[in-house]
Design a protein around this motif. Structure first.
Motif, PDB file in Angstrom:
ATOM      1  N   UNK A 118      71.641 -26.866  67.203  1.00  0.00           N
ATOM      2  CA  UNK A 118      70.394 -27.046  67.950  1.00  0.00           C
ATOM      3  C   UNK A 118      69.465 -28.049  67.270  1.00  0.00           C
ATOM      4  N   UNK A 119      69.928 -28.686  66.207  1.00  0.00           N
ATOM      5  CA  UNK A 119      69.083 -29.634  65.493  1.00  0.00           C
ATOM      6  C   UNK A 119      68.081 -28.972  64.578  1.00  0.00           C
ATOM      7  N   UNK A 120      68.382 -27.751  64.138  1.00  0.00           N
ATOM      8  CA  UNK A 120      67.468 -26.969  63.295  1.00  0.00           C
ATOM      9  C   UNK A 120      68.045 -26.860  61.894  1.00  0.00           C
ATOM     10  N   UNK A 121      67.257 -27.164  60.882  1.00  0.00           N
ATOM     11  CA  UNK A 121      67.669 -27.003  59.486  1.00  0.00           C
ATOM     12  C   UNK A 121      67.382 -25.583  59.005  1.00  0.00           C
ATOM     13  N   UNK A 122      68.105 -25.177  57.974  1.00  0.00           N
ATOM     14  CA  UNK A 122      67.905 -23.861  57.372  1.00  0.00           C
ATOM     15  C   UNK A 122      67.669 -24.006  55.878  1.00  0.00           C
ATOM     16  N   UNK A 123      66.710 -23.245  55.374  1.00  0.00           N
ATOM     17  CA  UNK A 123      66.510 -23.061  53.933  1.00  0.00           C
ATOM     18  C   UNK A 123      66.941 -21.637  53.627  1.00  0.00           C
ATOM     19  N   UNK A 124      67.855 -21.476  52.660  1.00  0.00           N
ATOM     20  CA  UNK A 124      68.463 -20.175  52.392  1.00  0.00           C
ATOM     21  C   UNK A 124      67.986 -19.617  51.062  1.00  0.00           C
ATOM     22  N   UNK A 125      67.509 -18.391  51.125  1.00  0.00           N
ATOM     23  CA  UNK A 125      67.086 -17.641  49.937  1.00  0.00           C
ATOM     24  C   UNK A 125      68.284 -16.843  49.436  1.00  0.00           C
ATOM     25  N   UNK A 126      68.890 -17.317  48.346  1.00  0.00           N
ATOM     26  CA  UNK A 126      70.039 -16.643  47.735  1.00  0.00           C
ATOM     27  C   UNK A 126      69.660 -16.018  46.399  1.00  0.00           C
ATOM     28  N   UNK A 127      68.404 -15.629  46.267  1.00  0.00           N
ATOM     29  CA  UNK A 127      67.922 -15.083  44.998  1.00  0.00           C
ATOM     30  C   UNK A 127      68.736 -13.891  44.540  1.00  0.00           C
ATOM     31  N   UNK A 128      69.115 -13.003  45.486  1.00  0.00           N
ATOM     32  CA  UNK A 128      69.852 -11.793  45.129  1.00  0.00           C
ATOM     33  C   UNK A 128      71.353 -11.937  45.322  1.00  0.00           C
ATOM     34  N   UNK A 185      64.383 -22.982  59.887  1.00  0.00           N
ATOM     35  CA  UNK A 185      64.425 -21.525  59.746  1.00  0.00           C
ATOM     36  C   UNK A 185      64.641 -21.156  58.279  1.00  0.00           C
ATOM     37  N   UNK A 186      64.098 -20.021  57.915  1.00  0.00           N
ATOM     38  CA  UNK A 186      64.314 -19.423  56.608  1.00  0.00           C
ATOM     39  C   UNK A 186      65.305 -18.284  56.787  1.00  0.00           C
ATOM     40  N   UNK A 187      66.347 -18.265  55.971  1.00  0.00           N
ATOM     41  CA  UNK A 187      67.343 -17.191  56.005  1.00  0.00           C
ATOM     42  C   UNK A 187      67.459 -16.569  54.620  1.00  0.00           C
ATOM     43  N   UNK A 188      67.535 -15.248  54.570  1.00  0.00           N
ATOM     44  CA  UNK A 188      67.717 -14.554  53.303  1.00  0.00           C
ATOM     45  C   UNK A 188      69.134 -14.008  53.256  1.00  0.00           C
ATOM     46  N   UNK A 189      69.903 -14.440  52.266  1.00  0.00           N
ATOM     47  CA  UNK A 189      71.310 -14.036  52.195  1.00  0.00           C
ATOM     48  C   UNK A 189      71.456 -12.544  51.911  1.00  0.00           C
TER      49      UNK A 189
END
Length: 411
Positions: free
Chosen positions: A209-219, A184-188
């Protein structure tokens, strides 16, 4: 920075009560604003694209540029490496991680595209998940994984009005409805509405659930007061040229120790020892002076204080969103819950969600009232106008916006 110390701000209690502190100790935020050379052509309330360097940072950047230009490749080939490692130490300390977990990029977009494109645990038939508030380039990167990895992209619309539990529930439902999701992609912090996503809770739920996350912390870095371990995420992309106030063209890629092998080296790069996070990105010849100036930007950021800065930015946003929340004709998209709100806020005129109407609304604010904002599209509910103050923004600038929006809402 003569006359501008941590004690001058933090000693006044700005992190807890910016308004009261200003009354008790003169105008400390006026002192901060005086360190910026802000245009007077307009009321500048569009500071989300990139952040203005404070004057001490700009001056340091100029000195670095002069030095690099004078010493040319003698410097870049023999001395730049150790200097950059010292900057890397500073950045890692600011983020609360080990420097072996970070690499420099030209921005959060480059960092996140390297993470999304390089994530190698996906298999044909898996699915990936993203939301309408995620950044456009990141959404397209997630869709690109269909061709890259043979996976199914799944898009969701986040609830409006948003609540803390409602956001968690939305991702829980999406994961339950799509059991093949593995990433999943998450935007902070949303670049559209300023919505702050409860990243730590969603990351933990996904991991179970065995799901990785990539987090967008640009802002997020420099706008919110946090450390990367607070998020619980293994993969994060950040900007230094937004809220930290470094020169344009500096970002950070983070991969938690032990997860580097799950991101492919950039086009098979082998410039560093096996498993080095820096092999996950290759930006070519750097703007050496820009990266050196990150240390100066962190000096200024830390002198203001991360908690004081976050509190001031939140106060500036609340100064216009809260008086207008019940105003006729105005729809505020940023939630009132302080856990979900940041410096960025967004609005539209009620019943006018089209892109053309909001482009015109931003133009009217500029042409009629001298206030510079920007229209944003991409929300499932329609377009909006984004308002983004900075720490140099004055209360009077926000009050001018409130008056303008009351006029527009009434008409």
């Amino acid at each position: 920075m003569t006359g501008f110390t941590r004690r001058g701000l933090m000693g006044a209690g700005l992190a807890l009560a910016p308004v009261a502190a200003a009354a008790a100790d003169g105008d400390p935020w006026g002192e901060v604003a005086a360190r910026f050379d802000v245009t007077r052509e307009v009321v500048q309330l569009e500071n989300g694209a990139w952040g203005m360097m404070a004057r001490p940072v700009l001056e340091a950047y100029g000195r670095h540029q002069e030095m690099v230009n004078r010493r040319t490749s003698y410097y870049s080939r023999r001395l730049y490496g150790p200097d950059l490692e010292r900057v890397r130490d500073r950045v890692a300390a600011s983020l609360g991680v080990d420097k072996a977990e970070i690499a420099f990029t030209r921005g959060a977009t480059e960092a996140l595209q390297a993470l999304i494109g390089g994530y190698n645990r996906l298999r044909p038939g898996d699915a990936v998940l993203y939301a309408d508030l995620d950044y456009d380039s990141m959404q397209s990167a997630m869709r690109w994984l269909r061709a890259r990895r043979g996976v199914q992209p799944v898009a969701i619309a986040l609830p409006e009005p948003a609540t803390h539990q409602g956001l968690i529930d939305a991702y829980a439902k999406a994961l339950a409805d799509n059991p093949r999701v593995r990433l999943i992609l998450l935007t902070q912090v949303s670049h559209r509405t300023g919505l702050v996503t409860p990243v730590a809770e969603i990351v933990a739920m996904a991991r179970a659930r065995g799901v990785d996350a990539i987090v967008d912390s640009a802002h997020a870095w420099g706008q919110l007061d946090f450390k990367l371990p607070d998020l619980g995420a293994d993969f994060v992309g950040l900007n230094a040229h937004k809220w930290i106030g470094a020169p344009v063209g500096v970002g950070v890629l983070y991969i938690r120790q032990g997860r580097t092998a799950d991101i492919d080296p950039h086009m098979g790069s082998a410039d560093y020892p096996e498993g080095d996070v820096r092999d996950r990105i290759h930006s070519g010849t750097a703007n050496f002076a820009a990266f050196l100036a990150v240390a100066d930007a962190l000096d200024f950021h830390e002198q203001v204080g991360a908690s004081a800065k976050a509190a001031r930015l939140a106060q500036l946003r609340a100064r216009w969103t809260e008086p207008l929340r019940e105003a006729g004709g105005i729809e505020i998209l940023t939630p009132p819950d302080p856990r979900l709100a940041s410096a960025i806020g967004a609005f539209r005129l009620r019943g006018r969600p089209s892109a053309a109407e909001n482009v015109q609304l931003a133009r009217t604010l500029l042409d009629r009232f001298g206030i510079f904002t920007v229209a944003r599209t991409g929300l499932a509910s329609g377009a909006c106008v984004r308002v983004t103050p900075a720490i140099f923004t004055r209360d009077a600038d926000i009050d001018r916006l409130v008056a303008a929006l009351r006029t527009l809402g009434a008409s």
